[in-house]
Write a protein that holds these residues in place. Structure first.
Motif, PDB file in Angstrom:
ATOM      1  N   GLY A  26       0.819  -1.198   0.072  1.00  0.00           N
ATOM      2  CA  GLY A  26      -0.214  -0.113  -0.089  1.00  0.00           C
ATOM      3  C   GLY A  26       1.024   1.380   0.012  1.00  0.00           C
ATOM      4  O   GLY A  26       0.314   2.322   0.511  1.00  0.00           O
ATOM      5  N   GLY A  27       2.178   1.319  -0.596  1.00  0.00           N
ATOM      6  CA  GLY A  27       2.844   2.344  -0.772  1.00  0.00           C
ATOM      7  C   GLY A  27       3.666   2.471   0.552  1.00  0.00           C
ATOM      8  O   GLY A  27       4.568   3.548   0.581  1.00  0.00           O
ATOM      9  N   VAL A  28       3.587   1.682   1.691  1.00  0.00           N
ATOM     10  CA  VAL A  28       4.304   1.780   2.605  1.00  0.00           C
ATOM     11  C   VAL A  28       5.465   0.621   2.967  1.00  0.00           C
ATOM     12  O   VAL A  28       5.072  -0.670   2.656  1.00  0.00           O
ATOM     13  N   ASN A  29       6.600   0.778   3.188  1.00  0.00           N
ATOM     14  CA  ASN A  29       7.763   0.238   3.301  1.00  0.00           C
ATOM     15  C   ASN A  29       7.301  -0.791   4.556  1.00  0.00           C
ATOM     16  O   ASN A  29       7.444  -0.214   5.613  1.00  0.00           O
ATOM     17  N   GLN A  30       7.376  -1.990   4.358  1.00  0.00           N
ATOM     18  CA  GLN A  30       7.413  -3.036   5.727  1.00  0.00           C
ATOM     19  C   GLN A  30       8.483  -3.641   6.066  1.00  0.00           C
ATOM     20  O   GLN A  30       8.832  -3.879   7.005  1.00  0.00           O
ATOM     21  N   ALA A  31       9.605  -3.863   5.035  1.00  0.00           N
ATOM     22  CA  ALA A  31      10.802  -4.297   5.264  1.00  0.00           C
ATOM     23  C   ALA A  31      11.907  -3.732   4.324  1.00  0.00           C
ATOM     24  O   ALA A  31      11.292  -3.670   3.189  1.00  0.00           O
ATOM     25  N   SER A  32      12.930  -3.557   4.754  1.00  0.00           N
ATOM     26  CA  SER A  32      14.094  -3.221   3.569  1.00  0.00           C
ATOM     27  C   SER A  32      15.532  -3.849   4.350  1.00  0.00           C
ATOM     28  O   SER A  32      15.815  -3.569   5.565  1.00  0.00           O
ATOM     29  N   LEU A  33      15.790  -4.871   3.691  1.00  0.00           N
ATOM     30  CA  LEU A  33      16.877  -5.782   3.932  1.00  0.00           C
ATOM     31  C   LEU A  33      18.072  -5.560   2.997  1.00  0.00           C
ATOM     32  O   LEU A  33      17.820  -5.373   1.711  1.00  0.00           O
ATOM     33  N   SER A  34      19.253  -5.413   3.518  1.00  0.00           N
ATOM     34  CA  SER A  34      20.331  -5.411   2.656  1.00  0.00           C
ATOM     35  C   SER A  34      21.803  -6.201   3.032  1.00  0.00           C
ATOM     36  O   SER A  34      21.692  -6.112   4.418  1.00  0.00           O
ATOM     37  N   TYR A  35      22.498  -5.979   2.187  1.00  0.00           N
ATOM     38  CA  TYR A  35      23.925  -6.872   2.498  1.00  0.00           C
ATOM     39  C   TYR A  35      25.023  -6.409   1.569  1.00  0.00           C
ATOM     40  O   TYR A  35      24.707  -6.180   0.357  1.00  0.00           O
ATOM     41  N   SER A  36      26.018  -6.023   1.866  1.00  0.00           N
ATOM     42  CA  SER A  36      27.250  -5.588   1.158  1.00  0.00           C
ATOM     43  C   SER A  36      28.044  -6.802   0.361  1.00  0.00           C
ATOM     44  O   SER A  36      28.312  -7.792   1.014  1.00  0.00           O
ATOM     45  N   ILE A  37      27.887  -6.829  -0.812  1.00  0.00           N
ATOM     46  CA  ILE A  37      28.267  -8.174  -1.654  1.00  0.00           C
ATOM     47  C   ILE A  37      30.024  -7.669  -2.136  1.00  0.00           C
ATOM     48  O   ILE A  37      30.114  -6.640  -2.609  1.00  0.00           O
ATOM     49  N   PRO A  38      30.935  -8.631  -1.993  1.00  0.00           N
ATOM     50  CA  PRO A  38      32.190  -8.410  -2.320  1.00  0.00           C
ATOM     51  C   PRO A  38      32.133  -8.251  -3.782  1.00  0.00           C
ATOM     52  O   PRO A  38      32.946  -7.184  -4.496  1.00  0.00           O
ATOM     53  N   ASN A  39      31.544  -8.969  -4.864  1.00  0.00           N
ATOM     54  CA  ASN A  39      31.739  -8.719  -6.179  1.00  0.00           C
ATOM     55  C   ASN A  39      30.335  -9.093  -6.823  1.00  0.00           C
ATOM     56  O   ASN A  39      29.752 -10.120  -6.995  1.00  0.00           O
ATOM     57  N   VAL A  40      29.509  -8.167  -7.460  1.00  0.00           N
ATOM     58  CA  VAL A  40      28.150  -8.199  -7.842  1.00  0.00           C
ATOM     59  C   VAL A  40      28.228  -8.616  -9.354  1.00  0.00           C
ATOM     60  O   VAL A  40      27.181  -9.162  -9.802  1.00  0.00           O
ATOM     61  N   THR A  41      29.478  -8.643  -9.941  1.00  0.00           N
ATOM     62  CA  THR A  41      29.420  -9.072 -11.083  1.00  0.00           C
ATOM     63  C   THR A  41      29.758 -10.487 -11.489  1.00  0.00           C
ATOM     64  O   THR A  41      29.766 -11.081 -12.566  1.00  0.00           O
ATOM     65  N   VAL A  42      29.835 -11.221 -10.540  1.00  0.00           N
ATOM     66  CA  VAL A  42      30.083 -12.871 -10.439  1.00  0.00           C
ATOM     67  C   VAL A  42      28.832 -13.317  -9.954  1.00  0.00           C
ATOM     68  O   VAL A  42      27.971 -12.471  -9.468  1.00  0.00           O
ATOM     69  N   PHE A  43      28.272 -14.421 -10.228  1.00  0.00           N
ATOM     70  CA  PHE A  43      27.122 -15.231  -9.852  1.00  0.00           C
ATOM     71  C   PHE A  43      26.934 -15.441  -8.444  1.00  0.00           C
ATOM     72  O   PHE A  43      27.979 -15.942  -7.854  1.00  0.00           O
ATOM     73  N   ASN A  44      26.039 -14.887  -7.865  1.00  0.00           N
ATOM     74  CA  ASN A  44      25.623 -14.917  -6.461  1.00  0.00           C
ATOM     75  C   ASN A  44      24.128 -15.557  -6.414  1.00  0.00           C
ATOM     76  O   ASN A  44      23.253 -15.227  -7.356  1.00  0.00           O
ATOM     77  N   LYS A  45      23.726 -15.992  -5.158  1.00  0.00           N
ATOM     78  CA  LYS A  45      22.585 -16.683  -5.039  1.00  0.00           C
ATOM     79  C   LYS A  45      21.954 -15.891  -3.924  1.00  0.00           C
ATOM     80  O   LYS A  45      22.280 -15.816  -2.617  1.00  0.00           O
ATOM     81  N   PHE A  46      20.706 -15.447  -4.213  1.00  0.00           N
ATOM     82  CA  PHE A  46      19.714 -14.626  -3.366  1.00  0.00           C
ATOM     83  C   PHE A  46      18.541 -15.339  -3.131  1.00  0.00           C
ATOM     84  O   PHE A  46      17.814 -15.882  -3.854  1.00  0.00           O
ATOM     85  N   ALA A  47      18.185 -15.443  -1.633  1.00  0.00           N
ATOM     86  CA  ALA A  47      16.843 -15.736  -1.635  1.00  0.00           C
ATOM     87  C   ALA A  47      16.004 -14.727  -0.426  1.00  0.00           C
ATOM     88  O   ALA A  47      16.805 -14.504   0.375  1.00  0.00           O
ATOM     89  N   PHE A  48      14.817 -14.258  -0.858  1.00  0.00           N
ATOM     90  CA  PHE A  48      14.428 -13.286  -0.097  1.00  0.00           C
ATOM     91  C   PHE A  48      12.867 -14.150   0.407  1.00  0.00           C
ATOM     92  O   PHE A  48      12.010 -14.508  -0.180  1.00  0.00           O
ATOM     93  N   SER A  49      12.607 -14.288   1.660  1.00  0.00           N
ATOM     94  CA  SER A  49      11.558 -14.998   2.292  1.00  0.00           C
ATOM     95  C   SER A  49      10.862 -14.175   3.031  1.00  0.00           C
ATOM     96  O   SER A  49      11.147 -13.262   3.735  1.00  0.00           O
ATOM     97  N   TYR A  50       9.559 -14.062   2.796  1.00  0.00           N
ATOM     98  CA  TYR A  50       8.630 -13.318   3.471  1.00  0.00           C
ATOM     99  C   TYR A  50       7.186 -13.973   3.958  1.00  0.00           C
ATOM    100  O   TYR A  50       6.592 -14.889   3.375  1.00  0.00           O
ATOM    101  N   LYS A  51       6.663 -13.456   5.029  1.00  0.00           N
ATOM    102  CA  LYS A  51       5.364 -13.709   5.612  1.00  0.00           C
ATOM    103  C   LYS A  51       5.262 -12.779   6.838  1.00  0.00           C
ATOM    104  O   LYS A  51       6.158 -11.880   7.026  1.00  0.00           O
ATOM    105  N   LEU A  52       3.797 -12.627   7.349  1.00  0.00           N
ATOM    106  CA  LEU A  52       3.832 -11.741   8.255  1.00  0.00           C
ATOM    107  C   LEU A  52       4.618 -11.789   9.478  1.00  0.00           C
ATOM    108  O   LEU A  52       4.922 -12.780  10.123  1.00  0.00           O
ATOM    109  N   ASN A  53       5.297 -10.575   9.764  1.00  0.00           N
ATOM    110  CA  ASN A  53       6.087 -10.368  10.837  1.00  0.00           C
ATOM    111  C   ASN A  53       7.435 -11.085  10.615  1.00  0.00           C
ATOM    112  O   ASN A  53       8.153 -11.119  11.682  1.00  0.00           O
TER     113      ASN A  53
END
Length: 170
Positions: free
Chosen positions: A80-107
């Protein structure tokens, strides 16, 4: 882009490869808006733009927006236009293949990168069922993805920590 991309059979003529696009990538029954996982194995181009992949409703109002900028992976979950979660992580090299998974459910919002949980938020709402209906290689509006995707999946349930670790282990 100004560098060589995939092979295009041209039979001796000059040709420019168009950008890949996603069409027919689901509807409101494809994605679970109340819980799930967005998984991607990707390598971003080394250019100074946001590189976005999102599950959304055709706008930036309701979305999971996973993006790489500079040397960080960031996931924003908006309802609804309101940010509920903002997660971040610094990656040593974004130009090589990395695997990311974002899991979500209430709270419960989790970011796993290369086999390790890197961020968690234990407070936040999720949209009503049927809200998410599009997979986009942009932020839900304009900012496009530039890079290579080896694997992209969505899961209609939030996976366990052990499953997320296994899924993202290189």
């Amino acid at each position: 882009l100004p560098y060589t991309t995939s092979y295009i059979p041209t039979n001796g003529a000059i040709a420019t490869r168009l950008a890949d696009s996603v069409t027919g990538a689901g509807d409101a029954t494809t994605f679970n808006s109340t819980e799930g996982v967005l998984y991607v194995e990707m390598a971003a181009e080394n250019i100074t733009t946001f590189k976005n992949i999102s599950i959304n409703n055709g706008s930036v109002t309701n979305r999971i927006n996973l993006y790489i900028y500079s040397s960080s992976i960031v996931v924003n979950f908006d309802v609804g236009g309101v940010n509920q979660a903002s997660l971040s992580y610094s990656i040593p090299n974004v130009t090589v293949f990395n695997k990311f998974a974002f899991s979500y459910k209430l709270n419960e919002f989790k970011l796993f990168v290369n086999g390790v949980q890197r961020a968690i938020d234990t407070s936040g709402a999720v949209p009503t069922a049927g809200t998410f209906n599009k997979l986009s290689f942009n932020d839900g509006a304009l900012s496009k993805f530039y890079g290579k995707v080896k694997d992209l999946r969505t899961y209609n349930t939030a996976l366990t920590d052990a499953e997320l670790t296994e899924l993202t282990t290189i």
